[in-house]
Design a protein around this motif. Structure first.
Motif, PDB file in Angstrom:
ATOM      1  N   ASP A  37       0.849  -1.186   0.000  1.00 16.97           N
ATOM      2  CA  ASP A  37       0.000   0.000   0.000  1.00 16.97           C
ATOM      3  C   ASP A  37       0.890   1.243   0.000  1.00 16.97           C
ATOM      4  N   ILE A  38       1.568   1.466  -1.130  1.00 12.38           N
ATOM      5  CA  ILE A  38       2.534   2.571  -1.214  1.00 12.38           C
ATOM      6  C   ILE A  38       2.268   3.481  -2.415  1.00 12.38           C
ATOM      7  N   TRP A  39       1.138   3.339  -3.059  1.00 16.62           N
ATOM      8  CA  TRP A  39       0.952   3.978  -4.358  1.00 16.62           C
ATOM      9  C   TRP A  39       0.179   5.295  -4.313  1.00 16.62           C
ATOM     10  N   ASP A  40      -0.077   5.821  -3.123  1.00 15.80           N
ATOM     11  CA  ASP A  40      -0.781   7.095  -3.000  1.00 15.80           C
ATOM     12  C   ASP A  40       0.142   8.263  -2.698  1.00 15.80           C
ATOM     13  N   PHE A  41       1.438   8.040  -2.753  1.00 12.16           N
ATOM     14  CA  PHE A  41       2.398   9.098  -2.467  1.00 12.16           C
ATOM     15  C   PHE A  41       2.736   9.878  -3.737  1.00 12.16           C
ATOM     16  N   GLU A  42       3.516  10.926  -3.560  1.00 13.28           N
ATOM     17  CA  GLU A  42       3.824  11.805  -4.693  1.00 13.28           C
ATOM     18  C   GLU A  42       5.212  11.587  -5.293  1.00 13.28           C
ATOM     19  N   PHE A  43       6.258  11.505  -4.419  1.00 16.13           N
ATOM     20  CA  PHE A  43       7.630  11.450  -4.920  1.00 16.13           C
ATOM     21  C   PHE A  43       8.303  10.124  -4.559  1.00 16.13           C
ATOM     22  N   TYR A  44       8.773   9.430  -5.589  1.00  9.05           N
ATOM     23  CA  TYR A  44       9.391   8.109  -5.457  1.00  9.05           C
ATOM     24  C   TYR A  44      10.826   8.178  -5.977  1.00  9.05           C
ATOM     25  N   HIS A  45      11.768   7.850  -5.122  1.00  5.72           N
ATOM     26  CA  HIS A  45      13.174   7.837  -5.509  1.00  5.72           C
ATOM     27  C   HIS A  45      13.543   6.418  -5.948  1.00  5.72           C
ATOM     28  N   LEU A  46      14.154   6.305  -7.110  1.00 13.46           N
ATOM     29  CA  LEU A  46      14.510   5.000  -7.665  1.00 13.46           C
ATOM     30  C   LEU A  46      15.969   5.014  -8.097  1.00 13.46           C
ATOM     31  N   PHE A  47      16.661   3.915  -7.863  1.00 10.98           N
ATOM     32  CA  PHE A  47      18.026   3.776  -8.384  1.00 10.98           C
ATOM     33  C   PHE A  47      17.951   3.081  -9.733  1.00 10.98           C
ATOM     34  N   LEU A  48      18.871   3.418 -10.610  1.00 13.67           N
ATOM     35  CA  LEU A  48      18.973   2.724 -11.892  1.00 13.67           C
ATOM     36  C   LEU A  48      20.091   1.700 -11.767  1.00 13.67           C
ATOM     37  N   SER A  49      19.867   0.539 -12.299  1.00 13.27           N
ATOM     38  CA  SER A  49      20.719  -0.630 -12.067  1.00 13.27           C
ATOM     39  C   SER A  49      22.100  -0.528 -12.704  1.00 13.27           C
ATOM     40  N   ILE A  50      23.073  -1.086 -11.982  1.00 16.94           N
ATOM     41  CA  ILE A  50      24.413  -1.279 -12.517  1.00 16.94           C
ATOM     42  C   ILE A  50      24.428  -2.703 -13.081  1.00 16.94           C
ATOM     43  N   GLU A  51      24.298  -2.810 -14.389  1.00 15.85           N
ATOM     44  CA  GLU A  51      24.154  -4.123 -15.023  1.00 15.85           C
ATOM     45  C   GLU A  51      25.326  -5.057 -14.740  1.00 15.85           C
ATOM     46  N   LYS A  52      26.555  -4.523 -14.793  1.00 11.11           N
ATOM     47  CA  LYS A  52      27.729  -5.388 -14.621  1.00 11.11           C
ATOM     48  C   LYS A  52      27.801  -5.998 -13.220  1.00 11.11           C
ATOM     49  N   LEU A  53      27.098  -5.395 -12.250  1.00 10.57           N
ATOM     50  CA  LEU A  53      27.074  -5.928 -10.884  1.00 10.57           C
ATOM     51  C   LEU A  53      25.848  -6.809 -10.629  1.00 10.57           C
ATOM     52  N   LYS A  54      25.091  -7.042 -11.697  1.00  5.22           N
ATOM     53  CA  LYS A  54      23.881  -7.871 -11.610  1.00  5.22           C
ATOM     54  C   LYS A  54      22.924  -7.369 -10.529  1.00  5.22           C
ATOM     55  N   GLU A  55      22.730  -6.053 -10.529  1.00  3.24           N
ATOM     56  CA  GLU A  55      21.743  -5.469  -9.621  1.00  3.24           C
ATOM     57  C   GLU A  55      20.343  -5.749 -10.153  1.00  3.24           C
ATOM     58  N   ILE A  56      19.375  -5.591  -9.291  1.00  2.00           N
ATOM     59  CA  ILE A  56      17.988  -5.768  -9.673  1.00  2.00           C
ATOM     60  C   ILE A  56      17.663  -4.809 -10.808  1.00  2.00           C
ATOM     61  N   ASN A  57      16.995  -5.320 -11.822  1.00  2.00           N
ATOM     62  CA  ASN A  57      16.582  -4.497 -12.950  1.00  2.00           C
ATOM     63  C   ASN A  57      15.378  -3.661 -12.511  1.00  2.00           C
ATOM     64  N   THR A  58      15.616  -2.378 -12.284  1.00  2.00           N
ATOM     65  CA  THR A  58      14.548  -1.499 -11.788  1.00  2.00           C
ATOM     66  C   THR A  58      13.694  -0.926 -12.912  1.00  2.00           C
ATOM     67  N   GLU A  59      13.952  -1.339 -14.131  1.00  2.00           N
ATOM     68  CA  GLU A  59      13.133  -0.858 -15.248  1.00  2.00           C
ATOM     69  C   GLU A  59      11.661  -1.235 -15.059  1.00  2.00           C
ATOM     70  N   TYR A  60      11.412  -2.406 -14.468  1.00  2.00           N
ATOM     71  CA  TYR A  60      10.026  -2.824 -14.217  1.00  2.00           C
ATOM     72  C   TYR A  60       9.344  -1.875 -13.228  1.00  2.00           C
ATOM     73  N   ILE A  61      10.067  -1.458 -12.204  1.00  2.00           N
ATOM     74  CA  ILE A  61       9.518  -0.527 -11.209  1.00  2.00           C
ATOM     75  C   ILE A  61       9.331   0.846 -11.848  1.00  2.00           C
ATOM     76  N   LEU A  62      10.269   1.247 -12.673  1.00  3.16           N
ATOM     77  CA  LEU A  62      10.163   2.510 -13.398  1.00  3.16           C
ATOM     78  C   LEU A  62       8.887   2.524 -14.237  1.00  3.16           C
ATOM     79  N   ASN A  63       8.601   1.411 -14.899  1.00 12.44           N
ATOM     80  CA  ASN A  63       7.391   1.314 -15.717  1.00 12.44           C
ATOM     81  C   ASN A  63       6.126   1.379 -14.861  1.00 12.44           C
ATOM     82  N   ILE A  64       6.142   0.746 -13.690  1.00 11.14           N
ATOM     83  CA  ILE A  64       4.991   0.812 -12.778  1.00 11.14           C
ATOM     84  C   ILE A  64       4.758   2.259 -12.353  1.00 11.14           C
TER      85      ILE A  64
END
Length: 186
Positions: A37-64
């Motif tokens: 239940d987090i979708w009624d807020f205004e400002f969401y900070h997101l990190f963009l993934s460092i692919e070479k470190l196999k970080e979580i692909n945040t593109e899916y969250i960006l799309n949401i």
């Protein structure tokens, strides 16, 4: 084990993941986020993934976030001061990958940490108390210290919680952590 041992363990675990496995787990994490239940807020900070470190692909969250018409904030790191500057993502924001492989905004409307409602946080490991272990430079701890107390701090992890991690006095705990299989609330 100390922090260095845990960092080495989780870097090794990530290294064993295939690109397809990382992508599948990233999608599962994004789907689990939809249950919060987090979708009624205004400002969401997101990190963009460092692919070479196999970080979580945040593109899916960006799309949401984009699909829900949310204000998305991205950071640019200053490695000399070990600090981050935050920018509102707009159609005109120019992104460029820095020397460490981090995609970063090059321009835009600057935002202050106290304006943020939700921060999605990269990590290597976390524990059942909400303590997180990052790469060890303290960027996120310094940043989170300046966020308002009500800000949700949501870690994203491919792996489940450790029983307990070593901590320092300056470490900022998570309010939630999302894995492919579970939602943790602290």
């Amino acid at each position: 084990m100390n922090k260095s041992d845990y960092r080495a363990k989780y870097k090794d675990l990530r290294a064993t993941l295939s690109a397809e496995n990382c992508d599948d787990k990233s999608l599962a994490i994004a789907n689990n986020l939809l249950q919060l239940d987090i979708w009624d807020f205004e400002f969401y900070h997101l990190f963009l993934s460092i692919e070479k470190l196999k970080e979580i692909n945040t593109e899916y969250i960006l799309n949401i976030l984009s699909g829900k018409d949310k204000n998305i904030v991205l950071s640019k790191s200053d490695f000399k001061s070990a600090s981050m500057t935050h920018y509102l993502l707009t159609d005109s924001t120019l992104l460029k990958t820095n020397a460490w492989g981090i995609p970063e905004p090059q321009n835009g409307i600057q935002m202050q940490p106290e304006q943020l409602d939700v921060v999605f946080i990269p990590l290597l490991a976390f524990d059942k108390k909400g303590n997180r272990l990052g790469y060890g430079k303290g960027f996120y701890d310094r940043f989170l210290k300046n966020c308002k107390p009500s800000c949700l701090k949501i870690g994203l992890s491919f792996f489940e919680a450790e029983e307990e991690l070593p901590t320092n006095i300056d470490d900022i705990a998570l309010t939630h952590c999302i894995t492919p299989d579970k939602i943790y609330t602290f």
